[in-house]
Design a protein around this motif. Sequence first.
Motif, PDB file in Angstrom:
ATOM      1  N   GLY A 124      -0.491   8.957   7.503  1.00 47.94           N
ATOM      2  CA  GLY A 124      -0.832   7.838   6.622  1.00 47.94           C
ATOM      3  C   GLY A 124      -0.529   8.111   5.164  1.00 47.94           C
ATOM      4  O   GLY A 124      -1.259   7.690   4.271  1.00 47.94           O
ATOM      5  N   GLY A 176       0.634   4.842   0.938  1.00 52.43           N
ATOM      6  CA  GLY A 176      -0.295   5.714   1.631  1.00 52.43           C
ATOM      7  C   GLY A 176      -1.524   4.950   2.081  1.00 52.43           C
ATOM      8  O   GLY A 176      -1.540   3.711   2.087  1.00 52.43           O
ATOM      9  N   SER A 177      -2.569   5.688   2.420  1.00 53.46           N
ATOM     10  CA  SER A 177      -3.769   5.059   2.984  1.00 53.46           C
ATOM     11  C   SER A 177      -5.028   5.384   2.195  1.00 53.46           C
ATOM     12  O   SER A 177      -6.137   5.261   2.705  1.00 53.46           O
ATOM     13  CB  SER A 177      -3.935   5.513   4.442  1.00 53.46           C
ATOM     14  OG  SER A 177      -3.912   6.930   4.529  1.00 53.46           O
ATOM     15  N   GLN A 178      -4.850   5.809   0.935  1.00 53.49           N
ATOM     16  CA  GLN A 178      -6.008   6.204   0.130  1.00 53.49           C
ATOM     17  C   GLN A 178      -6.443   5.121  -0.859  1.00 53.49           C
ATOM     18  O   GLN A 178      -7.388   5.320  -1.617  1.00 53.49           O
ATOM     19  CB  GLN A 178      -5.700   7.509  -0.630  1.00 53.49           C
ATOM     20  CG  GLN A 178      -5.332   8.673   0.271  1.00 53.49           C
ATOM     21  CD  GLN A 178      -6.368   8.917   1.356  1.00 53.49           C
ATOM     22  OE1 GLN A 178      -7.554   9.033   1.065  1.00 53.49           O
ATOM     23  NE2 GLN A 178      -5.920   8.991   2.600  1.00 53.49           N
ATOM     24  N   THR A 227      -1.603  11.086  -1.134  1.00 54.26           N
ATOM     25  CA  THR A 227      -1.262   9.661  -1.161  1.00 54.26           C
ATOM     26  C   THR A 227       0.227   9.432  -0.951  1.00 54.26           C
ATOM     27  O   THR A 227       0.623   8.512  -0.238  1.00 54.26           O
ATOM     28  CB  THR A 227      -1.723   9.038  -2.487  1.00 54.26           C
ATOM     29  OG1 THR A 227      -3.154   8.912  -2.439  1.00 54.26           O
ATOM     30  CG2 THR A 227      -1.116   7.660  -2.717  1.00 54.26           C
ATOM     31  N   LYS A 267       0.853  -1.186   0.000  1.00 53.04           N
ATOM     32  CA  LYS A 267       0.000   0.000   0.000  1.00 53.04           C
ATOM     33  C   LYS A 267       0.888   1.234   0.000  1.00 53.04           C
ATOM     34  O   LYS A 267       1.813   1.331   0.804  1.00 53.04           O
ATOM     35  CB  LYS A 267      -0.893   0.012   1.239  1.00 53.04           C
ATOM     36  CG  LYS A 267      -1.981  -1.026   1.222  1.00 53.04           C
ATOM     37  CD  LYS A 267      -2.812  -0.940   2.507  1.00 53.04           C
ATOM     38  CE  LYS A 267      -3.921  -1.983   2.489  1.00 53.04           C
ATOM     39  NZ  LYS A 267      -4.675  -1.982   3.765  1.00 53.04           N
ATOM     40  N   ASP A 297       4.209   9.251   8.406  1.00 53.76           N
ATOM     41  CA  ASP A 297       3.717   8.111   9.175  1.00 53.76           C
ATOM     42  C   ASP A 297       2.458   8.502   9.964  1.00 53.76           C
ATOM     43  O   ASP A 297       1.463   7.780   9.985  1.00 53.76           O
ATOM     44  CB  ASP A 297       4.824   7.628  10.120  1.00 53.76           C
ATOM     45  CG  ASP A 297       4.480   6.301  10.765  1.00 53.76           C
ATOM     46  OD1 ASP A 297       4.069   5.382  10.037  1.00 53.76           O
ATOM     47  OD2 ASP A 297       4.603   6.188  12.003  1.00 53.76           O
ATOM     48  N   GLY A 325       2.240   7.798   1.998  1.00 58.64           N
ATOM     49  CA  GLY A 325       3.366   6.976   1.555  1.00 58.64           C
ATOM     50  C   GLY A 325       4.587   7.805   1.202  1.00 58.64           C
ATOM     51  O   GLY A 325       4.491   9.008   0.937  1.00 58.64           O
TER      52      GLY A 325
END
Length: 333
Positions: free
Chosen positions: A203, A7-9, A177, A5, A200, A205
Amino acid sequence: MKRVKLGSQGLVVPELGLGCMGMTAMAHMDIYGKADETEAIATIHRSLELGGNFLDTADLYGPLVNEQLIARAIKGRRDDYLIATKFGWEIDDSDQITWQYRADKAYVRKAAERSLKNLDTDYIDLYYLHRLDPKTPIEETVEAMSGLVKEGKVRYIGLSEVSSETIRRAHAIHPITAVQTEYSLFERSAEETGILRTLDELGIGFVAYSPLGRGFITGELKSPDDLAADDFRRSLPRFQGEQFYKNLELLGEIQAMAVEKQVTTSQLALAWVLAKGVVPIPGTKRRKYLEENIGATEIRLSEEDLERLESIIPLGTQTGDRYDQANMQGIDQ
């Protein structure tokens, strides 16, 4: 290659991407040696065969011709690739670089439409602001980028060479992202300035360009004179005078460790970046080096290995700025 992954999007990428900048010539300067389009396209295709479908380009490269090369390479297979490109250096209507930063709302739209055309695609997977425009609030730029996401022209947005403060302001407007910055055993300012902690926390990347120190870590250069007269690295402090030879001594210790581990120095350096939870995008235009780089994803380093590498070049070690003085001013610190 395993996928991770970014990032977290929702963006999922191979753990190691492919930097494409050196695949084309650029505005009166040599970028890592002469370009060879046939081999460059073969390298992109080989990368896909090995699971490496994350390509990194920018409108600046050429300008524009790098995106056009990628369009030719992926023709008929667009959906098999993840394309990241960037904008932010102004390119005028004659396709010339003005060497000014520009990221106002109107220019974001213009640059994106031009990249879509040059890439021969109707969407960009990851669209980065290449450099912060000091004349335009980051909020305006990101709002315009957000509009492209809403229209389906861009899937995810990113930033390059920005400070923690800028990242926070941007992320408040639209989820970021990824952030891209130079990062390697020889360039760790993203750690020193707290950018990695910020990413971090939010979230986001982290994508590392020049994870091989712009080729320095390969060990192929023994003297600054090994660089061609028009090689842009001649302008970089890391490759100049006494600093070059100090860095060469540090590299010697890394090379000795690589010999012990029966891997190449490049593979050891990439394995370190990967162990940091970072997605490196080493640039190459040759299948031989691509295969070597991807081989680094099979290497597992112990905590002891990581500590040993980091003790060779501890945080704060002066290895030379990543750009000349003028270009360092374009980095948001």
